[in-house]
Design an enzyme around this catalytic site. Structure first.
Site, PDB file in Angstrom:
ATOM      1  N   GLU A  53     -10.324 -16.710  70.749  1.00 13.02           N
ATOM      2  CA  GLU A  53     -10.994 -16.361  71.943  1.00 13.02           C
ATOM      3  C   GLU A  53     -10.013 -15.812  72.832  1.00 13.02           C
ATOM      4  OE1 GLU A  53     -14.026 -17.949  75.388  1.00 13.02           O
ATOM      5  OE2 GLU A  53     -13.380 -19.327  73.824  1.00 13.02           O
ATOM      6  N   ARG A 278      -6.761 -30.579  64.498  1.00  9.72           N
ATOM      7  CA  ARG A 278      -5.834 -29.912  65.725  1.00  9.72           C
ATOM      8  C   ARG A 278      -4.712 -30.460  66.065  1.00  9.72           C
ATOM      9  NH1 ARG A 278      -7.627 -27.178  70.563  1.00  9.72           N
ATOM     10  NH2 ARG A 278      -9.727 -26.466  69.596  1.00  9.72           N
ATOM     11  N   LYS A 288      -5.955 -24.601  76.368  1.00  5.52           N
ATOM     12  CA  LYS A 288      -6.019 -23.197  77.381  1.00  5.52           C
ATOM     13  C   LYS A 288      -6.399 -23.427  78.892  1.00  5.52           C
ATOM     14  CE  LYS A 288      -7.867 -20.549  74.336  1.00  5.52           C
ATOM     15  NZ  LYS A 288      -8.372 -19.481  73.419  1.00  5.52           N
TER      16      LYS A 288
HETATM   17  P1  ATP Z   1      -8.765 -24.378  73.784  1.00  3.69           P
HETATM   18  O1  ATP Z   1      -9.683 -25.947  73.406  1.00  3.69           O
HETATM   19  O2  ATP Z   1      -7.443 -24.780  74.077  1.00  3.69           O
HETATM   20  O3  ATP Z   1      -9.688 -23.492  74.552  1.00  3.69           O
HETATM   21  P2  ATP Z   1      -9.867 -22.978  71.379  1.00  3.69           P
HETATM   22  O4  ATP Z   1      -9.947 -23.800  70.113  1.00  3.69           O
HETATM   23  O5  ATP Z   1     -11.152 -22.740  71.944  1.00  3.69           O
HETATM   24  O6  ATP Z   1      -8.686 -23.724  71.997  1.00  3.69           O
HETATM   25  P3  ATP Z   1      -9.558 -20.441  70.028  1.00  3.69           P
HETATM   26  O7  ATP Z   1      -8.872 -19.263  70.945  1.00  3.69           O
HETATM   27  O8  ATP Z   1     -11.013 -20.541  70.095  1.00  3.69           O
HETATM   28  O9  ATP Z   1      -9.116 -21.697  71.312  1.00  3.69           O
HETATM   29  O10 ATP Z   1      -8.532 -20.597  68.799  1.00  3.69           O
HETATM   30  C1  ATP Z   1      -8.709 -19.951  67.892  1.00  3.69           C
HETATM   31  C2  ATP Z   1      -8.367 -20.541  66.685  1.00  3.69           C
HETATM   32  O11 ATP Z   1      -7.094 -21.528  66.636  1.00  3.69           O
HETATM   33  C3  ATP Z   1      -9.585 -21.262  66.385  1.00  3.69           C
HETATM   34  O12 ATP Z   1      -9.833 -21.267  65.046  1.00  3.69           O
HETATM   35  C4  ATP Z   1      -9.007 -22.827  66.365  1.00  3.69           C
HETATM   36  O13 ATP Z   1      -9.353 -23.680  65.614  1.00  3.69           O
HETATM   37  C5  ATP Z   1      -7.336 -22.542  66.478  1.00  3.69           C
HETATM   38  N1  ATP Z   1      -6.696 -23.768  67.358  1.00  3.69           N
HETATM   39  C6  ATP Z   1      -6.865 -23.597  68.581  1.00  3.69           C
HETATM   40  N2  ATP Z   1      -6.094 -24.934  69.200  1.00  3.69           N
HETATM   41  C7  ATP Z   1      -5.495 -25.280  68.062  1.00  3.69           C
HETATM   42  C8  ATP Z   1      -4.685 -26.419  67.840  1.00  3.69           C
HETATM   43  N3  ATP Z   1      -4.235 -27.395  68.897  1.00  3.69           N
HETATM   44  N4  ATP Z   1      -4.476 -27.034  66.589  1.00  3.69           N
HETATM   45  C9  ATP Z   1      -4.823 -26.227  65.598  1.00  3.69           C
HETATM   46  N5  ATP Z   1      -5.480 -25.111  65.682  1.00  3.69           N
HETATM   47  C10 ATP Z   1      -6.109 -24.760  66.943  1.00  3.69           C
HETATM   48 MG    MG Z   2     -12.623 -21.701  71.444  1.00  3.26          MG
END
Ligand code: ATP
Ligand code: MG
Length: 583
Positions: A53, A278, A288
């Protein structure tokens, strides 16, 4: 969450660094894919995607997902798309899109011509929503967001049905059309899936598919004033792109039945969703929202501050893509969330830089050393080895003269026991040069501080060995004062003082655990002259001090170096101890 240490056998000890991405150890995701290939499911295809995102910069957790998705596609001769999940118009910015593109490329992955946006599918998603309305599977609901929440029930209590749940198909179609046309204010109505308000899975209690949001979108502008919810957009986006294995983090396990339901109702291509853990890292935050807080409130200098766990920050700090890929391969994937020690990431970095970074001499806190019996005006070129790990990196010349700088730490007027470096009357080796013996010091009359060391050198020890076989207990680094390059050096420490910033249970603010000393700026450091024109981003080992990299703030007049990581490797010790225990 207790810090977990990956077992030695299951981690890829000695995985290749540099060149090709290391092959991760076998894991349950590979096993599922292998089985799908064997049975011919998806026609033997493997097609994954990385779906960020664009509401922040990518961090080391994303790297885990990127390496997994692109790595699996490469391993099985498949494809991996880059797709921006840009369903949320108020939060997303083009700056983030650009940074994400740059960072995935930098990590070493290529989506070829497959760069997509969920917003490209807004028309298709709208048509599918109409299809569900016509099938009696979706309805327009007039409850406010608060009411929807109240009607939703809890884990122990079923939800209540919305009074608008049984509107006719015609009425729903007309209202949905009017929602799209902009006739209603934000939050006035939603489109909801008609599933089961009594489902034990809260995600199936008539989830919202569309909300009204009069907001400009970074790509579709003002075309839309209704926007699809993530849960409605995500699975369908995967389906449109023909994704075979939709790999996501564990918190989406409970959403899988909903994604399955949508795909089955629509009767379209149905990817296999697979969840993994994660990444969490000690002394680091990877949300984020929290990272954005650090940037917005000025606790760091930006998303690419070298203390940030963002890929942009790690790059600026001096991390290599190879070290990060190797780290991701070593941590593997699992079905339970844990926490990985920051020391492992640093260990992977040292392992890579040790082989690749040229050694140089730099003095961070200079103390003048004058060699009384060395002729004034003479300059000798001493031959220095660029990297003992890699003879092909060759040698260089370092100028030596009567007045040098040494590290303030390498001299003690009253040396404690076990201190073998320079002290009055004591002899040490100057790296690549001569033995010198301290004959006296000059002090600042006012403060008593030692400002200069006087020495004599032994001309017979050129190259660092005495023909009479006498030994010295220490070798110290130096730079020639007249030739040295002045620089600013930034030393970094962990951004947080606790392994889990904010703690786990007590709901303490993570900002309370910020390390007030995470940045120390040293001005007036002196570097050997070969570093005069060091390129931004280039990495060196400053002998005895650590790995350093040239910061973009550098100017031709004043180079700026970041300390990437110190030399001491606590993880190597842990591994050694583990190994010893296993034997
Ligand atoms: P946040 O919770 O920090 O906003 P998010 O998962 O919403 O993180 P995205 O931009 O949606 O962030 O993530 C893109 C991809 O990266 C998703 O498929 C997510 O599963 C993966 N991802 C994000 N954070 C992690 C992490 N700490 N470890 C492994 N994969 C991750
Ligand atoms: Mg997300």
């Amino acid at each position: 969450m207790k810090p977990s240490r990956p077992e030695l056998e299951s981690s890829e000890a000695g995985a290749p660094v540099g060149g090709a991405a290391p092959r991760p150890a076998s894991n349950f995701i590979r096993d599922i894919i292998l089985e799908d290939i064997r049975t011919g499911r998806f026609g033997g295809r493997v097609h994954t995607r990385f779906p960020p995102e664009p509401n922040g910069y990518l961090h080391i957790g994303h790297a885990k997902s990127i390496c997994l998705n692109f790595g699996l596609a490469a391993e099985f001769g498949g494809k991996c798309n880059l797709r921006f999940d840009d369903t949320n118009p108020t939060k997303e910015e083009s700056e983030y899109v650009e940074s994400i593109i740059r960072d995935v490329r930098w990590l070493g992955f290529d989506w070829e011509d497959r760069l997509y946006y969920a917003s490209d599918y807004f028309d298709q998603l709208y048509e599918w929503a109409v299809q569900l309305i016509k099938a009696g599977k979706a309805y327009v609901c007039d409850l406010s967001p608060e009411e929807i929440r109240a009607y939703r029930g809890t884990l122990t209590e079923p939800g209540r049905e919305s009074p608008y749940r049984n509107r006719s198909v015609e009425e729903n179609l007309a209202l949905f059309e009017r929602m799209r046309a902009g006739e209603f204010p934000n939050g006035a109505r939603t489109l909801r899936a008609k599933i089961d308000m009594a489902s034990p899975n809260l995600n199936l209690r008539d989830p919202v598919m569309y909300r009204i949001l009069h907001a400009e979108h970074h790509r579709t502008g003002n075309t839309w004033c209704i926007y699809p919810m993530y849960d409605w957009a995500h699975g369908q986006s995967d389906s449109i792109e023909g994704i075979t294995h939709s790999i996501c983090t564990l918190e989406f396990e409970d959403h899988r039945p909903l994604y399955d339901w949508f795909l089955d109702q629509l009767g379209i291509h149905h990817p296999q969703q697979i969840e993994f853990d994660r990444l969490n890292l000690t002394y680091t935050v990877l949300s984020k929202r929290k990272l954005a807080t650090l940037v917005e409130r000025g606790y760091v200098r930006g998303w690419d501050d070298p203390r940030m766990p963002t890929l942009a920050g790690l790059r600026r700090r001096g991390y290599t893509p190879e070290a990060i890929r190797n780290f991701c391969a070593r941590i593997g994937v699992s079905k339970t969330n844990g926490i990985v020690e920051l020391g492992l990431l640093e260990h992977c970095l040292r392992e890579d830089l040790n082989k690749r970074a040229p050694r140089v001499m730099a003095v961070l806190r200079p103390l003048k050393l004058v060699i009384e019996n060395y002729p004034d005006g003479v300059v000798e070129e001493m031959e220095a080895i660029n990297n003992p790990e890699d003879p092909s990196m060759g040698t260089r010349k370092v100028p030596f003269s009567r007045v040098l700088y040494i590290e303030r730490d390498d001299f003690r007027e009253d040396p404690p026991p076990q201190y073998y470096r320079l002290a009055p009357g004591r002899e040490v080796r100057l790296r690549y040069a001569y033995f010198v013996k301290c004959t006296g010091v000059i002090k600042d009359e006012r403060t008593g501080e030692v400002v200069e060391i006087r020495c004599t050198y032994d001309p017979a020890t050129r190259g660092g060995n005495a023909p009479d076989g006498r030994k010295v207990k220490a070798t110290i680094h130096w730079v020639s004062a007249a030739h040295a390059v002045e620089a600013e050096v930034r030393l970094y420490d962990q951004l947080f003082t606790r392994p889990i910033p904010g703690g786990e249970e007590d709901g303490r603010d993570f900002l309370a655990d910020l390390n007030p000393n995470s940045l120390e700026v040293i001005t007036g450091a002196r570097l050997e002259p070969s570093l005069r024109a060091a390129e931004v981003g280039s990495r060196y080992q400053f002998e005895r001090l650590g790995y350093f990299c040239v910061d973009p703030d550098s100017t031709p007049e004043l180079p700026v170096f970041n300390r990437t990581v110190a030399l001491k490797d606590t993880w190597a010790k842990i591994e050694k101890a583990l190994k010893a225990r296993q034997e």
